[in-house]
Write an enzyme that holds these catalytic residues in place. Structure first.
Site, PDB file in Angstrom:
ATOM      1  N   LYS A  37       0.832  -1.216   0.000  1.00 30.99           N
ATOM      2  CA  LYS A  37       0.000   0.000   0.000  1.00 30.99           C
ATOM      3  C   LYS A  37       0.865   1.264   0.000  1.00 30.99           C
ATOM      4  O   LYS A  37       0.665   2.163  -0.811  1.00 30.99           O
ATOM      5  CB  LYS A  37      -0.948   0.020   1.219  1.00 30.99           C
ATOM      6  CG  LYS A  37      -1.912  -1.161   1.253  1.00 30.99           C
ATOM      7  CD  LYS A  37      -2.887  -1.065   2.407  1.00 30.99           C
ATOM      8  CE  LYS A  37      -2.251  -1.136   3.781  1.00 30.99           C
ATOM      9  NZ  LYS A  37      -1.555  -2.396   4.059  1.00 30.99           N
TER      10      LYS A  37
ATOM     11  N   ARG B 242      -9.557   0.229   9.008  1.00 31.33           N
ATOM     12  CA  ARG B 242      -9.085  -1.136   9.255  1.00 31.33           C
ATOM     13  C   ARG B 242     -10.123  -1.968  10.001  1.00 31.33           C
ATOM     14  O   ARG B 242      -9.847  -3.131  10.318  1.00 31.33           O
ATOM     15  CB  ARG B 242      -7.808  -1.061  10.102  1.00 31.33           C
ATOM     16  CG  ARG B 242      -6.533  -1.540   9.395  1.00 31.33           C
ATOM     17  CD  ARG B 242      -5.379  -1.336  10.353  1.00 31.33           C
ATOM     18  NE  ARG B 242      -4.152  -1.955   9.989  1.00 31.33           N
ATOM     19  CZ  ARG B 242      -3.115  -1.313   9.455  1.00 31.33           C
ATOM     20  NH1 ARG B 242      -3.209  -0.046   9.136  1.00 31.33           N
ATOM     21  NH2 ARG B 242      -1.987  -1.957   9.255  1.00 31.33           N
TER      22      ARG B 242
ATOM     23  N   ARG C 157      11.272  -5.915   4.904  1.00 30.96           N
ATOM     24  CA  ARG C 157      11.106  -4.452   4.748  1.00 30.96           C
ATOM     25  C   ARG C 157      12.118  -3.724   5.630  1.00 30.96           C
ATOM     26  O   ARG C 157      12.354  -4.084   6.775  1.00 30.96           O
ATOM     27  CB  ARG C 157       9.684  -4.051   5.151  1.00 30.96           C
ATOM     28  CG  ARG C 157       9.472  -2.546   5.215  1.00 30.96           C
ATOM     29  CD  ARG C 157       8.000  -2.165   5.212  1.00 30.96           C
ATOM     30  NE  ARG C 157       7.188  -2.870   6.183  1.00 30.96           N
ATOM     31  CZ  ARG C 157       5.849  -2.852   6.191  1.00 30.96           C
ATOM     32  NH1 ARG C 157       5.188  -2.173   5.274  1.00 30.96           N
ATOM     33  NH2 ARG C 157       5.181  -3.525   7.105  1.00 30.96           N
TER      34      ARG C 157
ATOM     35  N   ARG D  56      -0.023  -9.838  13.232  1.00 30.71           N
ATOM     36  CA  ARG D  56      -0.635  -8.799  12.384  1.00 30.71           C
ATOM     37  C   ARG D  56      -1.495  -9.435  11.292  1.00 30.71           C
ATOM     38  O   ARG D  56      -2.566  -8.938  10.973  1.00 30.71           O
ATOM     39  CB  ARG D  56       0.452  -7.910  11.771  1.00 30.71           C
ATOM     40  CG  ARG D  56       1.114  -7.028  12.824  1.00 30.71           C
ATOM     41  CD  ARG D  56       2.321  -6.327  12.285  1.00 30.71           C
ATOM     42  NE  ARG D  56       1.970  -5.277  11.350  1.00 30.71           N
ATOM     43  CZ  ARG D  56       2.825  -4.699  10.516  1.00 30.71           C
ATOM     44  NH1 ARG D  56       4.084  -5.096  10.494  1.00 30.71           N
ATOM     45  NH2 ARG D  56       2.444  -3.744   9.727  1.00 30.71           N
TER      46      ARG D  56
ATOM     47  N   ARG E 272      11.365  -2.202  11.214  1.00 30.97           N
ATOM     48  CA  ARG E 272      10.331  -1.811  12.159  1.00 30.97           C
ATOM     49  C   ARG E 272      10.151  -2.937  13.177  1.00 30.97           C
ATOM     50  O   ARG E 272      10.141  -4.109  12.806  1.00 30.97           O
ATOM     51  CB  ARG E 272       8.998  -1.588  11.417  1.00 30.97           C
ATOM     52  CG  ARG E 272       8.864  -0.221  10.800  1.00 30.97           C
ATOM     53  CD  ARG E 272       7.683  -0.088   9.869  1.00 30.97           C
ATOM     54  NE  ARG E 272       6.417  -0.658  10.338  1.00 30.97           N
ATOM     55  CZ  ARG E 272       5.292  -0.645   9.624  1.00 30.97           C
ATOM     56  NH1 ARG E 272       5.271  -0.073   8.435  1.00 30.97           N
ATOM     57  NH2 ARG E 272       4.192  -1.180  10.078  1.00 30.97           N
TER      58      ARG E 272
HETATM   59  P1  ADP Z   1       2.175  -1.882   3.214  1.00 28.08           P
HETATM   60  O1  ADP Z   1       2.191  -0.378   3.167  1.00 28.08           O
HETATM   61  O2  ADP Z   1       0.960  -2.468   2.545  1.00 28.08           O
HETATM   62  O3  ADP Z   1       2.371  -2.437   4.590  1.00 28.08           O
HETATM   63  P2  ADP Z   1       4.747  -1.671   1.806  1.00 28.08           P
HETATM   64  O4  ADP Z   1       4.413  -0.806   0.639  1.00 28.08           O
HETATM   65  O5  ADP Z   1       5.514  -1.062   2.927  1.00 28.08           O
HETATM   66  O6  ADP Z   1       3.406  -2.408   2.353  1.00 28.08           O
HETATM   67  O7  ADP Z   1       5.521  -2.939   1.230  1.00 28.08           O
HETATM   68  C1  ADP Z   1       6.010  -3.962   2.118  1.00 28.08           C
HETATM   69  C2  ADP Z   1       7.395  -4.403   1.651  1.00 28.08           C
HETATM   70  O8  ADP Z   1       7.282  -5.126   0.431  1.00 28.08           O
HETATM   71  C3  ADP Z   1       8.353  -3.255   1.388  1.00 28.08           C
HETATM   72  O9  ADP Z   1       9.656  -3.649   1.826  1.00 28.08           O
HETATM   73  C4  ADP Z   1       8.303  -3.049  -0.131  1.00 28.08           C
HETATM   74  O10 ADP Z   1       9.551  -2.589  -0.649  1.00 28.08           O
HETATM   75  C5  ADP Z   1       8.001  -4.464  -0.630  1.00 28.08           C
HETATM   76  N1  ADP Z   1       7.094  -4.488  -1.771  1.00 28.08           N
HETATM   77  C6  ADP Z   1       6.027  -3.660  -2.008  1.00 28.08           C
HETATM   78  N2  ADP Z   1       5.399  -4.005  -3.155  1.00 28.08           N
HETATM   79  C7  ADP Z   1       6.061  -5.085  -3.648  1.00 28.08           C
HETATM   80  C8  ADP Z   1       5.895  -5.911  -4.820  1.00 28.08           C
HETATM   81  N3  ADP Z   1       4.909  -5.697  -5.711  1.00 28.08           N
HETATM   82  N4  ADP Z   1       6.760  -6.940  -5.007  1.00 28.08           N
HETATM   83  C9  ADP Z   1       7.753  -7.166  -4.113  1.00 28.08           C
HETATM   84  N5  ADP Z   1       7.988  -6.431  -3.012  1.00 28.08           N
HETATM   85  C10 ADP Z   1       7.146  -5.404  -2.768  1.00 28.08           C
HETATM   86  P1  AMP Z   2       0.902   0.170   9.182  1.00 26.36           P
HETATM   87  O1  AMP Z   2       2.043   1.139   9.084  1.00 26.36           O
HETATM   88  O2  AMP Z   2      -0.287   0.549   8.348  1.00 26.36           O
HETATM   89  O3  AMP Z   2       1.333  -1.266   8.953  1.00 26.36           O
HETATM   90  O4  AMP Z   2       0.388   0.278  10.702  1.00 26.36           O
HETATM   91  C1  AMP Z   2       1.234  -0.034  11.783  1.00 26.36           C
HETATM   92  C2  AMP Z   2       0.402  -0.279  13.037  1.00 26.36           C
HETATM   93  O5  AMP Z   2      -0.323   0.915  13.395  1.00 26.36           O
HETATM   94  C3  AMP Z   2      -0.706  -1.348  12.922  1.00 26.36           C
HETATM   95  O6  AMP Z   2      -0.204  -2.667  13.111  1.00 26.36           O
HETATM   96  C4  AMP Z   2      -1.666  -0.923  14.043  1.00 26.36           C
HETATM   97  O7  AMP Z   2      -1.159  -1.260  15.323  1.00 26.36           O
HETATM   98  C5  AMP Z   2      -1.604   0.603  13.938  1.00 26.36           C
HETATM   99  N1  AMP Z   2      -2.635   1.108  13.008  1.00 26.36           N
HETATM  100  C6  AMP Z   2      -2.433   1.733  11.810  1.00 26.36           C
HETATM  101  N2  AMP Z   2      -3.597   2.057  11.238  1.00 26.36           N
HETATM  102  C7  AMP Z   2      -4.577   1.623  12.075  1.00 26.36           C
HETATM  103  C8  AMP Z   2      -5.992   1.635  12.022  1.00 26.36           C
HETATM  104  N3  AMP Z   2      -6.659   2.169  10.987  1.00 26.36           N
HETATM  105  N4  AMP Z   2      -6.683   1.092  13.064  1.00 26.36           N
HETATM  106  C9  AMP Z   2      -6.035   0.561  14.104  1.00 26.36           C
HETATM  107  N5  AMP Z   2      -4.700   0.509  14.223  1.00 26.36           N
HETATM  108  C10 AMP Z   2      -3.961   1.021  13.209  1.00 26.36           C
END
Ligand code: ADP
Ligand code: AMP
Length: 216
Positions: free
Chosen positions: A13, A86, A125, A169, A158
């Site tokens: 995302k 969420r 990541r 998660r 992270r």
């Molecule tokens: P989210 O915001 O949904 O938690 P991220 O955008 O942070 O996910 O992506 C999670 C990890 O996967 C990051 O390290 C990113 O570089 C990698 N990633 C994102 N999209 C892809 C993809 N299409 N293929 C492979 N790796 C990806």
């Molecule tokens: P993210 O960066 O989106 O993966 O979010 C990291 C963490 O923040 C999640 O695992 C939750 O603990 C908290 N969080 C983020 N967005 C929400 C949401 N909309 N509702 C509840 N918790 C959230």
């Protein structure tokens, strides 16, 4: 354009949002990024969120809803919501707030992917604690190993991307968040389903192809 990006943690995302906001000149409103900034600042909100985030649980709805609706209200133009809503309650409260402001979401982009593909994405990541840029140890490597490309310094994992938290998660996602897609189906919202198990550029191309049709 006003969009919601849905999908499990690690679906991509944040990565896709960066590209979407550049193309459509919108703001990126990531609930996770806002919470991490609040924690860094040591605010009350950040302190309230800490234990939930570290265990991979969800921060309570009342805390999140106020925080995100506040962030949206401060945006004059378009935005992409990332990580919010969420829960179904968050979706319902978001819809109420939009209706009372006379606004609407143009589309929901739903990134679809299996858990088995996500796990290595999350554990691999690496994030820049200074500018928030996101990399991956295999799929999106920084130019210099372990260092942010923008010269900020060392990348970190992270705490909630450690394997033991990732498992929780994903469990929470299936128990509490996956149903949000069903909620939006029931409201008749425009939902764009995207196969997120493709390389980053192909996912972006598929998203943009669909969004350009809306924008036309
Ligand atoms: P989210 O915001 O949904 O938690 P991220 O955008 O942070 O996910 O992506 C999670 C990890 O996967 C990051 O390290 C990113 O570089 C990698 N990633 C994102 N999209 C892809 C993809 N299409 N293929 C492979 N790796 C990806
Ligand atoms: P993210 O960066 O989106 O993966 O979010 C990291 C963490 O923040 C999640 O695992 C939750 O603990 C908290 N969080 C983020 N967005 C929400 C949401 N909309 N509702 C509840 N918790 C959230």
């Amino acid at each position: 354009m006003r969009l919601i990006l849905l999908g499990p943690p690690g679906a991509g995302k944040g990565t896709q949002c960066k590209r979407i906001i550049e193309r459509y000149k919108a703001a990126h409103l990531s609930s996770g990024d806002i919470l991490r900034a609040e924690r860094k600042a040591g605010s009350d909100l950040g302190q309230k969120a800490q234990s939930f985030m570290d265990s991979g649980g969800l921060v309570p709805d009342d805390v999140i809803i106020g925080m995100m609706i506040g962030a949206m209200t401060r945006q004059a133009g378009g935005y992409v919501l990332d990580g919010f809503p969420r829960t179904t309650v968050q979706g319902q409260e978001l819809d109420k707030a939009l209706a009372s402001a006379g606004e609407k979401i143009d589309a929901i982009v739903n990134l679809q992917i299996d858990d088995a593909v996500i796990e290595p994405r999350m554990t691999g990541r690496r994030s820049c604690p200074v500018c928030g840029a996101v990399y991956h140890i295999e799929n999106l490597k920084p130019k210099v190993d372990g260092q942010c490309d923008k010269g900020c310094g060392e990348l970190v994992q992270r705490p909630d991307d450690k394997p033991e938290v990732v498992e929780n998660r994903l469990k929470i996602y299936h128990e509490q968040t996956a149903e949000v897609v069903g909620y939006y189906e029931s409201t008749g919202a425009t939902i764009i389903n995207i196969n997120a198990d493709q390389d980053i550029d192909k996912v972006s191309a598929d998203v943009i192809e669909q969004l350009d049709k809306l924008d036309a």
